[in-house]
Every structure is written in structure tokens, then in C-alpha cells.
Design an enzyme around this catalytic site. Structure first.
Site, mmCIF file in Angstrom:
data_model
loop_
_atom_site.group_PDB
_atom_site.id
_atom_site.type_symbol
_atom_site.label_atom_id
_atom_site.label_comp_id
_atom_site.label_asym_id
_atom_site.label_seq_id
_atom_site.Cartn_x
_atom_site.Cartn_y
_atom_site.Cartn_z
ATOM 1 N N CYS A 107 61.689 -4.708 7.555
ATOM 2 C CA CYS A 107 61.596 -5.232 8.921
ATOM 3 C C CYS A 107 62.677 -4.586 9.782
ATOM 4 C CB CYS A 107 61.751 -6.735 8.920
ATOM 5 S SG CYS A 107 63.051 -7.269 7.818
ATOM 6 N N GLU B 284 60.960 -15.612 11.163
ATOM 7 C CA GLU B 284 61.596 -14.289 11.211
ATOM 8 C C GLU B 284 60.484 -13.267 11.227
ATOM 9 O OE1 GLU B 284 64.506 -13.613 11.900
ATOM 10 O OE2 GLU B 284 65.518 -15.517 11.594
HETATM 11 P P1 NAD Z 1 52.069 -11.068 7.517
HETATM 12 O O1 NAD Z 1 52.358 -11.737 8.806
HETATM 13 O O2 NAD Z 1 50.794 -10.338 7.366
HETATM 14 O O3 NAD Z 1 52.075 -12.158 6.324
HETATM 15 C C1 NAD Z 1 53.219 -12.930 6.042
HETATM 16 C C2 NAD Z 1 52.801 -14.194 5.319
HETATM 17 O O4 NAD Z 1 52.051 -15.026 6.198
HETATM 18 C C3 NAD Z 1 51.924 -13.975 4.092
HETATM 19 O O5 NAD Z 1 52.332 -14.876 3.087
HETATM 20 C C4 NAD Z 1 50.531 -14.303 4.609
HETATM 21 O O6 NAD Z 1 49.641 -14.721 3.592
HETATM 22 C C5 NAD Z 1 50.844 -15.439 5.564
HETATM 23 N N1 NAD Z 1 49.858 -15.667 6.628
HETATM 24 C C6 NAD Z 1 48.961 -14.788 7.145
HETATM 25 N N2 NAD Z 1 48.237 -15.392 8.118
HETATM 26 C C7 NAD Z 1 48.710 -16.657 8.229
HETATM 27 C C8 NAD Z 1 48.397 -17.763 9.067
HETATM 28 N N3 NAD Z 1 47.445 -17.687 10.001
HETATM 29 N N4 NAD Z 1 49.112 -18.901 8.936
HETATM 30 C C9 NAD Z 1 50.097 -18.992 8.014
HETATM 31 N N5 NAD Z 1 50.426 -17.994 7.168
HETATM 32 C C10 NAD Z 1 49.747 -16.829 7.284
HETATM 33 O O7 NAD Z 1 53.321 -10.124 7.198
HETATM 34 P P2 NAD Z 1 53.511 -9.074 6.012
HETATM 35 O O8 NAD Z 1 52.642 -7.900 6.269
HETATM 36 O O9 NAD Z 1 53.441 -9.743 4.690
HETATM 37 O O10 NAD Z 1 55.033 -8.666 6.212
HETATM 38 C C11 NAD Z 1 55.450 -7.652 7.063
HETATM 39 C C12 NAD Z 1 55.957 -8.233 8.368
HETATM 40 O O11 NAD Z 1 57.045 -9.109 8.106
HETATM 41 C C13 NAD Z 1 56.500 -7.177 9.314
HETATM 42 O O12 NAD Z 1 56.117 -7.495 10.617
HETATM 43 C C14 NAD Z 1 58.002 -7.325 9.145
HETATM 44 O O13 NAD Z 1 58.752 -6.850 10.245
HETATM 45 C C15 NAD Z 1 58.145 -8.790 8.954
HETATM 46 N N6 NAD Z 1 59.391 -9.140 8.289
HETATM 47 C C16 NAD Z 1 60.391 -9.694 9.038
HETATM 48 C C17 NAD Z 1 61.598 -10.004 8.449
HETATM 49 C C18 NAD Z 1 62.711 -10.627 9.247
HETATM 50 O O14 NAD Z 1 63.681 -11.077 8.655
HETATM 51 N N7 NAD Z 1 62.626 -10.650 10.560
HETATM 52 C C19 NAD Z 1 61.795 -9.747 7.094
HETATM 53 C C20 NAD Z 1 60.751 -9.188 6.353
HETATM 54 C C21 NAD Z 1 59.546 -8.904 6.974
#
Ligand code: NAD
Length: 519
Positions: A315, A281
Site C-alpha cells: 500500500c 486503512e
Molecule cells: P480489497 O478491497 O479488494 O479487499 C480487502 C478485503 O475486503 C478482502 O478481505 C475482501 O474479501 C474484503 N471485501 C471485498 N468487498 C467487500 C465488501 N463489499 N464489504 C466488506 N469486505 C469486502 O483489497 P485487496 O486487493 O485485498 O488489498 C489491496 C488494497 O489494500 C490496496 O488498495 C492497498 O493500498 C490497500 N492496503 C492498505 C493498507 C494501509 O495500511 N493503508 C495496507 C495494505 C493494503
């Protein structure tokens, strides 16, 4: 699934009892902040090298010191989860549901404390934070309800002869990693973990660095409810820990919620040896369409709530408005006034609406977008960092409305700050074309009074979650069992939405069974 107690739409700042218990809980949380937190790997509580996070509300407040999982920890947690999973899968699904229902009830009982923790950790306002924790509980309840509704997903099939016993069963995959984002660190660890566990998988949770404290609270509720250690595990750390889980051959399925960039890399790498389920997501760039027939009271309120709630860091936040030219001037003037009327409060205050952005990188992104808008278009209100009084200690920025050219990156990229761009359009068709023109497809909202316009919007908009004429939030505020939530296109892989009737099945794989009985 009716009679929800607390939702984003029903929460009220006028509930004195709730506010008093929140104030007490916030003080109790404050006293616990700054502790050292271990990894939870089976029965093992492991300490090691740590990272420290601070509150975006007041950067002098340390949230905690969290242990960074290293390569050995990741190998161990996968091995322990693999060893624990068969017994959990063999536990009757009715028992698994009872345990998870108990976890949901514990989360509800602890919601005020956990919400206060969340508010300190990521700057969410009181009511939004309580809403998120209750959402976690209701997501879990929804998945136990789905399991029961499908009688554990085991059904007899037709047979060709009396000697054949045929059935269709849905079975867990094995070990499921749940990687969460900073903005919903409670619901988006607890919800997917709940689904994976109800289905009979073992779970390794990896919260966002900025959501690690909330991740511990969710883990604690699951354990206290009776999910065996090893069946649920918690590791903390940054992207490297998430990446180690993604690349580990012993992880059978994954739920990632976060940015599209990371999500797309997970989709592309997770199935390198064989197809494996990756529910991702991801980001959004959510449009609001205001038609000529719109009720502007609703449109202004719904747009402001979705653009500026939680500092534009949902999001589902609204970040683009396409407004019919015949009402554009009035709509924009009223949206600007509504933005300027948002009180300069703290999210920790009763009734506080304004939230900080999460860190310096988000402030930098905001300032760059504002500079770009000043250069290529117009900043209609906002545009600066808030540094007066209690805001000086945190990452607060002003709710902002801009007008920029249609091809501006502000119209295309997810910024995750309280900034919304408005564009005038000549027709609903043009608005729909503009709304659908980018790769994201998470949420969308329409304000229109004509049924034909509403029907066209519902038919043509490319988004997973859509709302019409909703003052409580033009694009935000979904609730499990009421508004299933997830994205299309670059916003999500599943096409099956969280908190909806088709979600739990993704954590299960189908097995067709034929047993021939010989006399
Ligand atoms: P992010 O992608 O920076 O990080 C999300 C998670 O992924 C963290 O736990 C991070 O440590 C981990 N991560 C980072 N690099 C990784 C890798 N290479 N491999 C595996 N895991 C890795 O996102 P964020 O800044 O924490 O959250 C905000 C984002 O999330 C926004 O883009 C938002 O739109 C999205 N979001 C989407 C939904 C949805 O339901 N579609 C809901 C909430 C947030």
C-alpha cells in the site's frame, strides 16, 4: 520497545542459518499445501462449500481449499463472539496482555514457516515475508506495551467531595470484525486482532481470499497462546462474507484494510443504526520528490526499492516521482538502469527480490497501463510480462518506468503493479502541489540535502507516513513502534496510526464514572 530482532531494514540475505531453515520450512509448507480448511466458530470447526486459491509464483500449485462462510455461519459467529466477549473483557487486562504476548512469541517462533507459507500464498520474497510475520508479532507486542503503559486505561479523576469516587475508564466495544487485504494477510489480520483483543473485544477475523492460509496461521497462534475459542474466530470467503459482517447489527466495531473503494462503502454503511467505529486503512498513490539538491544515489535506490519491492503491491509503494528538472535526466537514466539490474529470480529463492503480481486481473491492469503509457507518453523500461524459465508458471511482469502526461490516470489511480511514473518539475513547491493534488495521502518520500527543503516538505506534504533521504525505501518499510503507519485523506479514516501511541485507544470507548458513597 527497542532491540527489534528482525525488521524490513535489518534483514539480510547473507544469514546462512536463516536461509537454510527457510528452505526447509518452504518444503514443509509445500507438503501441506492443497489441504481443506474449515471455519473456526467458537469451538466449532465447520466445513462446507469451498473456494480454491493458487500461488501467483506458480499457478499449478494450489494453496488450499477454504470454506466459504454462509449467512448462517455469519449469524452464528457473531452470536458466539457476543456470548464469549463479556468474560474476556472481565479478564484482568494484565492477563490479556500476557496471553497476547505469548501469541506474539509463538508467531516469532513460527516466523520462518509462516513466512514460507506467505511467500507461496501471495508471492512475497523470503526476506519481506519473514519481515511481515515479525511485524505481526511486534504489532501485538506494541499494543500490550501500550496497554501496560496506560495501566489498562483506568484512572482516578478529581472529585468535588469526599463522598464521590470518580474515575475515567476505557472499555471495549464488544465484537470486532477484522477484514484483511491480500498483500499483508499476516500482519493486517494479526495486528488489528491483537489490538482488539488486548482491549477486551472479541474478534471475528475475515482474511482476504488470497490471504486465507496466512489467516489460519495467525488464528492458530492466538488460540495456542490461550485466547479462548469464541473470543477469537475465523471465517473465510470473499467480499460477500466481509459485507455480511459489515451489515450485521451484532458487530460493534470493524477494522478494514484494503482498497479505498471498498473502504469508503464500509464507512458509509457501517453506522446505519448508530455511530460505530470503523477503522479503514485504504489505498495509496505514493509520491517521491527528488529535489535539485538530492543525493541521487540515495534517491535512485530508495525509489527503486519502494516502486518494485513485492511487485509494487505494498500500500506504501512509490508510484509517482516528481524530480527537479535540473537532475531529471540523470535521475531517470539511473532509475531505468537500476530497474533493469533487478535479477530475474523467484521470490522463493534466497535473496530473491522480484515478486509476481497477485493474479490475472493484476496482469491485465499492468498491461492496460503499459498500453496507455505507450499511447500517451513513453515506456522507459519494462512493459512486458516475464515468461522465461520459472517465471512462465506465475504472474511475473517487468519492473517498469514510464513518463506520462500529468493528468494521466496512471498518475492518479492506484494500480498496485511494479510501475512508476516520472514527471519533471521546476521547483519544490510545484512538486508538493503535484504530490498533494490527488485524494490519496498514505506515504511520501523526499530526497533533498537542504534543511529548508526538508522542513517545507514535512510541513506541507499531505500524508500519514513520510520519509526523508531513505535509501532502504523512499516510501515503504514502516515498523511498529518506530514508524507508526496509516493514511490521511482517502487513504485512511483513523488519523491514528497502526503501531503508534494513539492506535489502541480506538478499540476502547471512554466511560466517566461517579459513585457517591453514603455512610
Ligand atoms: P480489497 O478491497 O479488494 O479487499 C480487502 C478485503 O475486503 C478482502 O478481505 C475482501 O474479501 C474484503 N471485501 C471485498 N468487498 C467487500 C465488501 N463489499 N464489504 C466488506 N469486505 C469486502 O483489497 P485487496 O486487493 O485485498 O488489498 C489491496 C488494497 O489494500 C490496496 O488498495 C492497498 O493500498 C490497500 N492496503 C492498505 C493498507 C494501509 O495500511 N493503508 C495496507 C495494505 C493494503
Amino acid at each position: 520497545m527497542t532491540g527489534f530482532r528482525v525488521t524490513y531494514a535489518t534483514l539480510s540475505a547473507d544469514d546462512d542459518e536463516l536461509q537454510a531453515s527457510y528452505t526447509a520450512a518452504s518444503a514443509a509448507v509445500r507438503a501441506e499445501l492443497g489441504a481443506h480448511h474449515p471455519l473456526w466458530i467458537g469451538e466449532d470447526e465447520r466445513f462446507g462449500e469451498t473456494f480454491t486459491t493458487v500461488s501467483p509464483v506458480d499457478t499449478s500449485v494450489q494453496i488450499g481449499h477454504f470454506t466459504i462462510a454462509d449467512g448462517d455461519d455469519v449469524d452464528d459467529v457473531v452470536a458466539i463472539a457476543r456470548a464469549a466477549q463479556p468474560a474476556w473483557a472481565a479478564t484482568p487486562w494484565q492477563e490479556r496482555c500476557e496471553i497476547l504476548d505469548r501469541a506474539a512469541d509463538l508467531i516469532s517462533e513460527r516466523s520462518v514457516f509462516d513466512a514460507a507459507a506467505l511467500a507461496w500464498e501471495n508471492g512475497k520474497s523470503r526476506l519481506e515475508a519473514i519481515g511481515e510475520v515479525e511485524e505481526t508479532a511486534d504489532l501485538i507486542r506494541y499494543y500490550t506495551h501500550a496497554m501496560r503503559e496506560h495501566s489498562g486505561f483506568a484512572i482516578p479523576m478529581e472529585r468535588f467531595s469526599e463522598a464521590e469516587v470518580t474515575s475515567d475508564v476505557m472499555r471495549p466495544y464488544g465484537v470486532w470484525a477484522v477484514i484483511g487485504p491480500f498483500n499483508y494477510p499476516n500482519a493486517l489480520i494479526g495486528g488489528p486482532a491483537g489490538a482488539a483483543l488486548v482491549a477486551g473485544n472479541a474478534v471475528i477475523a475475515k482474511p482476504s481470499e488470497i490471504g486465507s492460509y496466512s489467516g489460519h496461521l495467525v488464528y492458530r497462534a492466538l488460540i495456542d497462546a490461550g485466547v479462548p475459542p469464541g473470543v477469537v474466530n475465523l471465517v473465510t470467503g470473499g467480499g460477500e462474507v466481509g459485507s455480511a459482517l459489515v451489515h450485521h447489527p451484532g458487530v460493534d466495531g470493524i477494522t478494514f484494510t484494503g482498497s479505498s473503494t471498498v473502504g469508503m462503502s464500509i464507512i458509509q454503511s457501517f453506522s446505519s443504526s448508530h455511530p460505530k467505529p470503523a477503522i479503514c486503512e485504504m489505498g495509496g498513490k505514493n509520491p517521491v520528490i527528488v529535489a535539485a539538491s538530492a543525493d541521487l544515489d540515495l534517491a535512485v535506490e530508495g525509489t527503486a526499492r519502494s516502486a518494485f519491492g513485492f511487485g509494487g503491491q505494498k500500500c506504501s509503494a512509490a508510484s509517482r516521482v516528481f524530480v527537479h528538472e535540473s537532475v531529471a535526466d540523470e535521475f531517470v537514466a539511473r532509475l531505468v538502469s537500476r530497474a533493469e539490474a533487478i535479477p530475474a529470480t523467484s521470490p522463493l529463492d534466497p535473496g530473491g527480490f522480484l515478486s509476481p503480481v497477485v493474479n490475472q486481473a493484476a496482469v491485465d491492469r499492468y498491461e492496460a497501463a503499459v498500453a496507455d503509457a505507450r499511447h500517451t507518453g513513453e515506456v522507459l523500461t519494462g512493459g512486458s510480462r516475464l515468461t522465461d524459465g520459472e517465471h512462465a508458471a506465475g504472474f511475473f511482469v517487468a519492473p517498469t518506468v514510464v513518463r506520462v502526461p500529468p493528468d494521466s490516470t496512471i498518475m492518479i489511480s492506484e494500480l498496485f503493479v511494479p510501475l512508476i511514473a516520472v514527471e519533471s518539475v521546476g521547483s519544490l513547491d510545484e512538486a508538493l502541489e503535484r504530490a498533494n493534488a490527488i485524494p490519496y495521502g498514505l506515504t511520501a518520500g523526499l530526497f533533498a540535502e537542504e534543511q529548508g527543503e526538508i522542513d517545507r516538505f514535512l510541513e506541507q506534504i499531505e500524508a500519514g507516513v513520510v520519509y526523508v533521504n531513505r535509501a532502504a525505501g523512499a516510501t515503504t518499510g514502516a515498523w511498529p513502534g518506530v514508524q507508526p503507519f496509516g493514511g490521511w485523506k482517502r487513504s485512511g479514516t483513523a488519523g491514528k496510526l497502526g503501531g503508534g501511541p494513539n492506535y489502541l485507544q480506538q478499540y476502547l470507548r471512554e466511560q466517566s464514572r461517579t459513585v457517591v458513597v453514603h455512610d
